[in-house]
Write an enzyme that holds these catalytic residues in place. Structure first.
Site, PDB file in Angstrom:
ATOM      1  N   GLY A   1       0.819  -1.201   0.000  1.00 22.26           N
ATOM      2  CA  GLY A   1       0.000   0.000   0.000  1.00 22.26           C
ATOM      3  C   GLY A   1       0.852   1.248   0.000  1.00 22.26           C
TER       4      GLY A   1
ATOM      5  CG  HIS B   1       3.337 -22.632  49.189  1.00 23.14           C
ATOM      6  ND1 HIS B   1       4.640 -22.205  49.004  1.00 23.14           N
ATOM      7  CD2 HIS B   1       3.418 -23.839  49.808  1.00 23.14           C
ATOM      8  CE1 HIS B   1       5.460 -23.115  49.507  1.00 23.14           C
ATOM      9  NE2 HIS B   1       4.742 -24.123  50.001  1.00 23.14           N
TER      10      HIS B   1
ATOM     11  CB  SER C   1      21.343  -8.252  17.000  1.00 24.11           C
ATOM     12  OG  SER C   1      20.273  -7.913  17.843  1.00 24.11           O
TER      13      SER C   1
ATOM     14  N   GLY D   1      21.524  -7.013  21.641  1.00 24.47           N
ATOM     15  CA  GLY D   1      20.124  -6.647  21.756  1.00 24.47           C
ATOM     16  C   GLY D   1      19.250  -7.867  21.972  1.00 24.47           C
ATOM     17  CB  VAL D   2      15.559  -8.087  22.444  1.00 27.86           C
ATOM     18  CG1 VAL D   2      14.529  -9.197  22.595  1.00 27.86           C
ATOM     19  CG2 VAL D   2      15.453  -7.105  23.612  1.00 27.86           C
TER      20      VAL D   2
ATOM     21  N   GLY E   1      19.696  -3.090  16.324  1.00 30.26           N
ATOM     22  CA  GLY E   1      18.478  -2.288  16.330  1.00 30.26           C
ATOM     23  C   GLY E   1      17.711  -2.356  15.028  1.00 30.26           C
ATOM     24  NE  ARG E   2      12.623  -4.761  13.559  1.00 24.13           N
ATOM     25  CZ  ARG E   2      12.811  -5.655  12.581  1.00 24.13           C
ATOM     26  NH1 ARG E   2      13.845  -6.486  12.628  1.00 24.13           N
ATOM     27  NH2 ARG E   2      11.992  -5.704  11.557  1.00 24.13           N
TER      28      ARG E   2
ATOM     29  CB  ALA F   1       4.551  -7.356  18.965  1.00 21.80           C
TER      30      ALA F   1
ATOM     31  CD  GLU G   1      26.408  -3.899  23.005  1.00 20.65           C
ATOM     32  OE1 GLU G   1      26.520  -2.693  22.700  1.00 20.65           O
ATOM     33  OE2 GLU G   1      25.503  -4.636  22.575  1.00 20.65           O
TER      34      GLU G   1
END
Length: 475
Positions: free
Chosen positions: A122, A454, A279, A192-193, A281-282, A330, A213
């Site tokens: 789109g 418990h 990795s 990162g994650v 970031g985005r 998300a 890192e």
């Protein structure tokens, strides 16, 4: 004449498909456009999260954890495993099945809620007569029209300059999920994650994993007491983590990837690996969106500029999720999607950035909500802290997983909970109680006074609350 809709959503990821469903529930005539394709060229709704992110990574994490338990931990339970072998193709196949189930589930939800779906990319074509024309470039090109537009186009992995993704040797999250054989040596640039989760998968399956890192601290966004505990656990598992490095030239060859870097001591080093995951970031994804066609404003990072209510600079154009400011999560995108649909309907959508939970699905899991101890100190806010280790929790002992702790931070004067940080078993589930508590502005005393079952891991949360007042019962 183009097809007319009340609301058009561009993007079918967590922010987009949820926004479309909520808008339809509120009585609007809704269309959603998404271009993701499955292996057969058909639609694959769910965006990065479902196709190459949250869902497939968790499927592989679960499978690799089973393998690791069978390899190293079943014997502790009196279970002897002989002739253990790995069928990686079947493991990846299961991951693909889980992804397809989620894809198909969204298709079903669109039908159930009468959302019209268009398979293609789109983009903005024009603003005309109080509406916006949106071009759909799919199997056939068509133009549809909508009064309200919600942009939810997500994000893309950030490439390292001079080392573009080829998804064979230099991998993004996409390629990291499609490795055909367990690499002997795997490198990660960035802790990162996504990198840690994928590194965990392949380490469990037998890879020798090294993380480079650039920052001098591990998991800088995480409460540092929790981060240090996680670092200790990962190192014990065999994950090699080098902090404060400066990455130089990256070369690829048939034999793998060579990374030149300078370590924290200033020494030149070389890391040779079979595969390299980047990795770092985005970045917001506005590729092909054609924002200039209608004057949609982007910031210097390429993200769509929005206000606190996700309104752009254009009337009736909204944007949510990774393509705007805020954490690229998300569930944050979902909440913004719901809020925008409700705002379009004249309601008061709600998103509280202070109570968005964060989770890293490694083993041990890491989860947190609210402020870290470092942030409170920097802000000069008086607080009290309490923590409780899982080694003193009966359910954790029974599970055979006593790594980590729950840590709670509360205002020194009012006792309002300001942050909760967990590293340990099922942290991703335990954090939900803390999010609820903070949404209702609960005090640590409130959690301490609530009866918890418990034996359960959640007792560690209660004990951490008791620890704020220095009155733990089991430690």
């Amino acid at each position: 004449m183009s097809k007319q809709f009340d609301v058009i959503v561009i993007g079918g990821g967590p922010g987009g498909y949820i926004a479309a469903i909520r808008a339809a529930q509120l009585g609007f005539n809704v269309a959603c456009i998404d271009e993701w394709k499955n292996a057969k060229g058909g639609p694959a709704l769910g965006g990065t999260c479902t196709n190459v992110g949250c869902i497939p990574s968790k499927a592989l994490l679960q499978s690799s954890e089973h393998y690791d338990h069978a390899s190293h931990h079943f014997a502790d339970h009196g279970i002897e495993v002989k002739g253990l072998s790995l069928d990686l193709a079947k493991m990846v196949g299961r991951k693909d099945t889980v992804v397809k189930q989620n894809n198909d589930g969204i298709v079903y939800l669109f039908k159930k809620n009468k959302v019209t779906f268009f398979h293609g990319r789109g983009s903005f074509a024009a603003a005309k007569d109080g509406a916006y024309e949106i071009k759909v470039a799919g199997a056939a090109e068509e133009v549809i029209s909508g009064k309200h537009i919600i942009v939810a186009t997500g994000s893309n992995a950030r490439a390292l300059p001079g080392a573009p993704f080829d998804e064979e040797n230099i991998l993004s999250n996409d390629g990291a999920l499609r490795i055909g054989a367990v690499p002997k040596k795997l490198g990660l640039i960035g802790s990162g994650v996504i990198g840690l989760e994928m590194g965990s998968v392949w380490r469990r399956l037998g890879a020798e994993v090294t993380v480079l890192e650039g920052l001098p601290t591990f998991l800088g966004a995480v409460d540092q007491q929790i981060a240090k505990e996680a670092h200790k656990a990962f190192t014990k598992q065999g994950l090699k983590i080098e902090l404060g490095v400066q990455v130089g030239e990256i070369k690829t060859a048939k034999s793998g990837v060579s990374v030149a870097y300078v370590n924290a001591k200033g020494e030149a080093q070389t890391l040779d690996v079979d595969k390299l995951i980047i990795s770092i970031g985005r970045v917001a994804n506005t590729i092909g969106l054609a924002p200039d066609a209608v004057g949609l404003k982007l910031d210097e990072r390429g993200a769509i500029v929005v206000d606190d209510e996700c309104k752009t600079n254009l009337p009736n154009v909204w944007a949510v999720g990774d393509v705007v400011r805020g954490p690229m999560l998300a569930h944050k995108a979902e909440e913004e999607g719901v809020a925008v649909a409700e705002r379009i309907a004249g309601q008061h959508g709600h998103v509280n950035f202070n109570t968005i939970p964060w989770v890293i699905y490694t083993n041990p899991e890491i989860a947190w909500v609210g402020q870290t101890e470092e942030q409170l100190k920097a802000a000069g806010r008086a607080y009290r802290a309490g923590s409780f280790p899982f080694m003193a929790n009966g359910r954790a002992r029974a599970l055979g997983d006593t790594t980590g702790m729950v840590k709670m931070l509360a205002d020194a004067a009012t006792d309002e909970i300001l942050g909760v940080h967990i590293v340990g078993p099922f942290a991703s589930e335990l954090i939900a109680e803390c999010v609820v508590a903070m949404e209702f502005r609960a005090s640590s005393e409130d959690i301490a006074r609530i009866c918890h079952a418990h034996p359960s891991l959640s007792e560690a949360t209660k004990e951490a609350a008791l620890a704020v007042d220095k009155r733990t019962l089991n430690f």
